[in-house]
Design an enzyme around this catalytic site. Structure first.
Site, PDB file in Angstrom:
ATOM      1  N   ASP A 248      73.782 -19.266  63.452  1.00 48.18           N
ATOM      2  CA  ASP A 248      74.994 -19.071  62.650  1.00 48.18           C
ATOM      3  C   ASP A 248      75.338 -20.286  61.801  1.00 48.18           C
ATOM      4  O   ASP A 248      76.202 -20.200  60.928  1.00 48.18           O
ATOM      5  CB  ASP A 248      76.192 -18.757  63.571  1.00 48.18           C
ATOM      6  CG  ASP A 248      75.983 -17.487  64.368  1.00 48.18           C
ATOM      7  OD1 ASP A 248      75.455 -16.521  63.796  1.00 48.18           O
ATOM      8  OD2 ASP A 248      76.337 -17.472  65.558  1.00 48.18           O
TER       9      ASP A 248
ATOM     10  N   ASP B 248      78.715 -18.670  66.942  1.00 50.58           N
ATOM     11  CA  ASP B 248      78.580 -19.624  68.040  1.00 50.58           C
ATOM     12  C   ASP B 248      77.175 -20.165  68.219  1.00 50.58           C
ATOM     13  O   ASP B 248      76.970 -21.086  69.005  1.00 50.58           O
ATOM     14  CB  ASP B 248      79.013 -18.972  69.355  1.00 50.58           C
ATOM     15  CG  ASP B 248      77.977 -17.980  69.876  1.00 50.58           C
ATOM     16  OD1 ASP B 248      77.371 -17.269  69.054  1.00 50.58           O
ATOM     17  OD2 ASP B 248      77.777 -17.929  71.106  1.00 50.58           O
TER      18      ASP B 248
ATOM     19  N   ASP C 203      79.672 -12.923  63.993  1.00 44.71           N
ATOM     20  CA  ASP C 203      78.408 -12.788  64.710  1.00 44.71           C
ATOM     21  C   ASP C 203      78.674 -11.887  65.920  1.00 44.71           C
ATOM     22  O   ASP C 203      79.830 -11.707  66.318  1.00 44.71           O
ATOM     23  CB  ASP C 203      77.918 -14.164  65.148  1.00 44.71           C
ATOM     24  CG  ASP C 203      76.682 -14.074  66.023  1.00 44.71           C
ATOM     25  OD1 ASP C 203      75.732 -13.380  65.630  1.00 44.71           O
ATOM     26  OD2 ASP C 203      76.689 -14.691  67.108  1.00 44.71           O
TER      27      ASP C 203
END
Length: 835
Positions: free
Chosen positions: A716, A712, A509
């Site tokens: 996600d 995080d 990410d």
């Protein structure tokens, strides 16, 4: 008949001199030594668990004092010991008195059949139980009381009970080791004299004397130091299972019994030296295994005991500030605490007044103190090295980062990895064949040379015990878990290490993972009639409900007014009402969907101009966030979020390990491309919704890849759950942490290549262990069968093979030497970011 019973039906204690009570159990009259045993037996029968009395290996003594459990119904007591989990509260308990599979089975059945219990998991090997229950349906005290009534002693893990239990186990094993070692040395001295007497001649009375003395010395060794193996074999037979204790116990009984008989007959061989030697080397192997296990669980227990008992709360009064010492359970969110020099931070929060240095080594693995100043976040369990400071509490008790990490670590310790389960199944099947081979060897030697049949059979039983096979993966996994924890990487699922060794793709990410997540507000472009401050106030009110790093750019330094009817759409934006008026904030597409048709056309004309303003410089990545109300666009905010300093180095290290790297982000294409360029990543995908990320992960898996996902945020969580291995940053959202297999506690990406490298080392060592264990058993068994391996040498060989496997696994606890050939091997310690 019950009247003729000599022992209590439930606990097995003698009824002599007691007031005996009676009850009908399973259609027959049973006698009990006290009302507690009668109540426990009645509860077991009422739950339909009477099979417990068939498979148990010994009595259990009910704990009579039930009032002590009442205190656990106080939220101030149970909340710090447990945490919200899976629709209820989860707690890990240490269970004193667990001795066999029947105990675990009984506890599982009783707890899971209790209304209000969602799930119970009892692990005999670790003496731990993980309990998930609904406090509004059944109080914790009732569950603890039910366990105590069955004769077991529950206590919350992480308290002093864990350390006391480890100390007691170590002391018991050391005493058994001392008894077996001294006994072995004495019996070996007598055995040497007997061996020499066989060659040179010895008076019959002296020979009988040495045999009787050997019997007297070896008997306490067998009954005390060897009792765990005998009891384990008895439990396995009663439970109709074949464990490693079965051939060991059988060999000890056969050798000892034959020696006693031959001593009484004054003829034949005696094997007292083999018995004591076998017990000694087995005890040494178990002691080494216990040390490895304690090392692997030490971090979790140490983390749980890290917090102080009291905190210094700062309270405002008429005469000024007053500092009051309060119990840690009384600390709440919003409290102001004083942390003096040399004290441990009692809760999560932020520093209010001054700079100091904190030792975060227990949480991050970083050995040097880290500077923290005003508005910097501090975590419970860190140690204040320098100046006293005041802090505002953001999370306390079970809601702290420390409590979350401890709970995840406890969950991982209660699970058994797939490779370990397979090794145990293989060992179990192998044990059944060992018994058949031993019987066949005995039959053949009885036909060929009866005088050698007993020695050969005994040697086969001893030499072929697959202890090394069972320990091959178990100790390696435990050592790897402990080694990763020392580097600031916590394993939260048992199969994570095996999966990490197989990873060939790493998906990142962007926001908060590759970038620092410390977004700052840049330009504010007004698009409507509301002024700048009002736009920022509305944005802060909406973003206050989000855990995304973007939200902190709006809420930092502001006290948001309350927003109502807030709805968060991961990857798109937030909508809600502020002061009775509806607003939206998020991506341009999300905001545009909430506008009336006329306003949508006007917004479409403005969007291209807005997007053109978001081109990034070489040093920063820019984000465009749009705010609107029901009439039209109000403002656009430009946010700045620089890549982490270690991001490019980490990507290079992962590539040097042969891994492909890619970015999956919900941000704008230009922003993602710029971050990819700065980090040295070629492949990237922008505007990815949570569903798009999950689909991308699944597509890679279908193509034969084994991807790892690093993230995080809430958005996600689906892709973390769908990846082969999921890795979360420690300051990520609670949902991301719950979905992760590993957590980077140091909040630094530098630890990631180290984790991959160590997982591959662990996988290699497990293969070495399995190869050694298989080769040893395949080579040693035929040699023992043909009579080339005497029983005493078989004892040394079997124990040595187990010790070799354990010591080989413990190599994972040492840091490997650095090599300068590739970027992947020049890895710095995981350093936390400066505030």
């Amino acid at each position: 008949m019950a009247d003729q019973a000599e022992n209590c039906f439930h606990c097995g204690e003698s009824l002599a001199g007691r007031t005996v009570t009676h009850a009908r159990i399973a259609g027959a009259q049973a006698a009990f030594c006290c009302p507690g045993c009668q109540t426990a037996a009645g509860m077991i029968e009422a739950l339909g668990l009477s099979d417990y009395y068939t498979f148990r290996t010994g009595g259990t003594r009910p704990v009579r004092d039930a009032d002590e459990w009442q205190a656990f119904d106080d939220p101030a007591v149970y909340e710090p010991l447990s945490r919200e989990e899976g629709g209820g509260r989860g707690i890990t308990l240490l269970i004193d008195g667990l001795t066999c599979a029947a105990c675990s089975w009984l506890l599982n059945q009783v707890l899971e059949r209790t209304p209000g219990v969602i799930r119970a998991s009892v692990n005999t090997a670790t003496g731990r139980a993980h309990l998930l229950w609904r406090q509004d349906q059944v109080p914790l005290s009732q569950l603890l009381r039910n366990i105590a009534r069955l004769g077991y002693r529950p206590s919350p893990a992480g308290s002093d009970a864990a350390a006391a239990q480890a100390r007691a186990e170590r002391h018991r094993l050391l005493k058994r080791l001392a008894v077996s070692g001294l006994g072995m040395m004495q019996v070996m001295m007598f055995a040497v004299a007997l061996y020499m007497g066989d060659r040179t001649g010895m008076d019959a009375d002296i020979r009988a004397y040495l045999r009787i003395v050997s019997l007297l010395v070896s008997t306490p060794v067998l009954l005390y130091a060897g009792w765990p193996f005998m009891a384990g074999a008895l439990r396995a037979i009663q439970a109709r299972r074949i464990t490693m204790d079965v051939p060991v116990g059988l060999a000890l009984l056969l050798a000892y019994s034959a020696s006693v008989i031959n001593t009484a007959r004054h003829a034949g061989e005696v094997y007292f030296d083999s018995v004591t030697m076998f017990i000694f080397f087995l005890t040494v192997a178990r002691y080494v295994e216990m040390v490895a296990r304690h090392r692997s669980t030490h971090l979790g227990d140490a983390l749980a005991r890290l917090l102080p008992a009291i905190a210094h709360r700062v309270e405002a009064g008429a005469a000024g500030e007053a500092i009051t010492d309060v119990a840690l359970a009384q600390v709440g969110v919003g409290d102001t605490l004083l942390v003096r020099s040399g004290e441990i931070v009692p809760a999560d929060g932020e520093i209010l007044d001054t700079w100091t240095r904190l030792d975060e080594s227990m949480l991050t693995g970083e050995s040097l103190p880290v500077a923290r100043g005003p508005r910097a976040r501090v975590a419970a369990g860190t140690f204040n090295v320098e100046a006293p400071f005041r802090m505002r509490v953001a999370a306390a008790g079970g809601a702290t980062i420390l409590a979350g990490i401890t709970a995840l670590l406890s969950r991982a310790q209660s699970e058994r990895p797939r490779l370990t389960r397979e090794a145990d199944r293989t060992a179990s099947r192998f044990l059944a064949r060992v018994l058949l081979v031993a019987a066949l060897v005995c039959a053949v030697w009885l036909y060929v040379n009866p005088a050698r049949a007993f020695d050969a059979t005994l040697a086969v039983l001893v030499v072929a015990c697959p202890c090394a096979l069972s320990l091959a993966t178990l100790v390696a996994m435990a050592s790897a878990t402990a080694a990763l924890a020392r580097r600031g990487i916590l394993v939260t699922h048992a199969d994570a290490i095996e999966g990490l060794a197989q990873v060939d793709q790493v998906l990142f990410d962007k926001t908060g993972t590759l970038t620092g997540g410390q977004m700052t507000l840049g330009e504010v472009k007004l698009l409507g009639e509301i002024d700048r401050e009002d736009c920022l106030a509305v944005a802060a009110a909406l973003e206050a409900a989000s855990e995304h790093p973007i939200a902190r750019a709006f809420t930092q330094g502001r006290t948001p007014c309350p927003a109502t009817q807030v709805r968060i759409l991961p990857g798109e934006g937030i909508e809600g009402q502020v002061a009775g008026r509806s607003y939206r904030i998020g991506t341009s597409a999300f905001v545009a969907r909430g506008l009336p048709p006329t306003a949508q056309r006007a917004a479409q004309g403005a969007m291209p101009n807005l997007t053109a303003a978001h081109k990034a410089s070489a040093d920063e990545s820019l984000e465009g966030i749009v705010l609107s109300d029901a009439q039209g666009l109000l403002a656009q905010f430009t946010l700045r979020d620089a890549p982490r300093p270690e991001a490019r180095e980490t990507v290079a290290a992962l590539r040097a390990l042969g891994l492909a790297v890619e970015i999956l982000s919900g941000d704008a294409p230009s922003t993602v491309a710029e971050v990819a360029r700065l980090c040295g990543i070629d492949r990237h995908a922008a505007r990815q919704s949570p569903a798009d990320k999950l689909e991308h992960v699944r597509k890679m898996g279908a193509q034969g890849h084994f991807p790892a996902m690093v993230g995080d945020g809430i958005n996600d969580a689906p892709s973390l759950g769908g990846a082969g291995v999921s890795i979360a940053m420690s300051r990520g959202s609670a949902l991301a942490l719950a979905s992760a297999d590993l957590i980077l506690v140091s909040d630094s990406l530098r630890a990631l290549p180290q984790a991959v490298s160590l997982a591959r080392r662990a996988h290699r060592i497990m293969k070495q262990n399995l190869l050694w264990a298989a080769a040893y058993n395949l080579c040693a068994m035929p040699l023992a069968a043909i009579g080339w391996v005497p029983p005493w040498l078989a004892a040394i060989g079997m124990s040595t093979s187990s010790i070799i496997v354990v010591l080989n696994s413990l190599r994972l606890m040492r840091d490997p030497p650095l090599r300068a050939r590739t970027a992947a091997t020049v890895l710095k310690p995981a350093l936390p970011r400066e505030a």
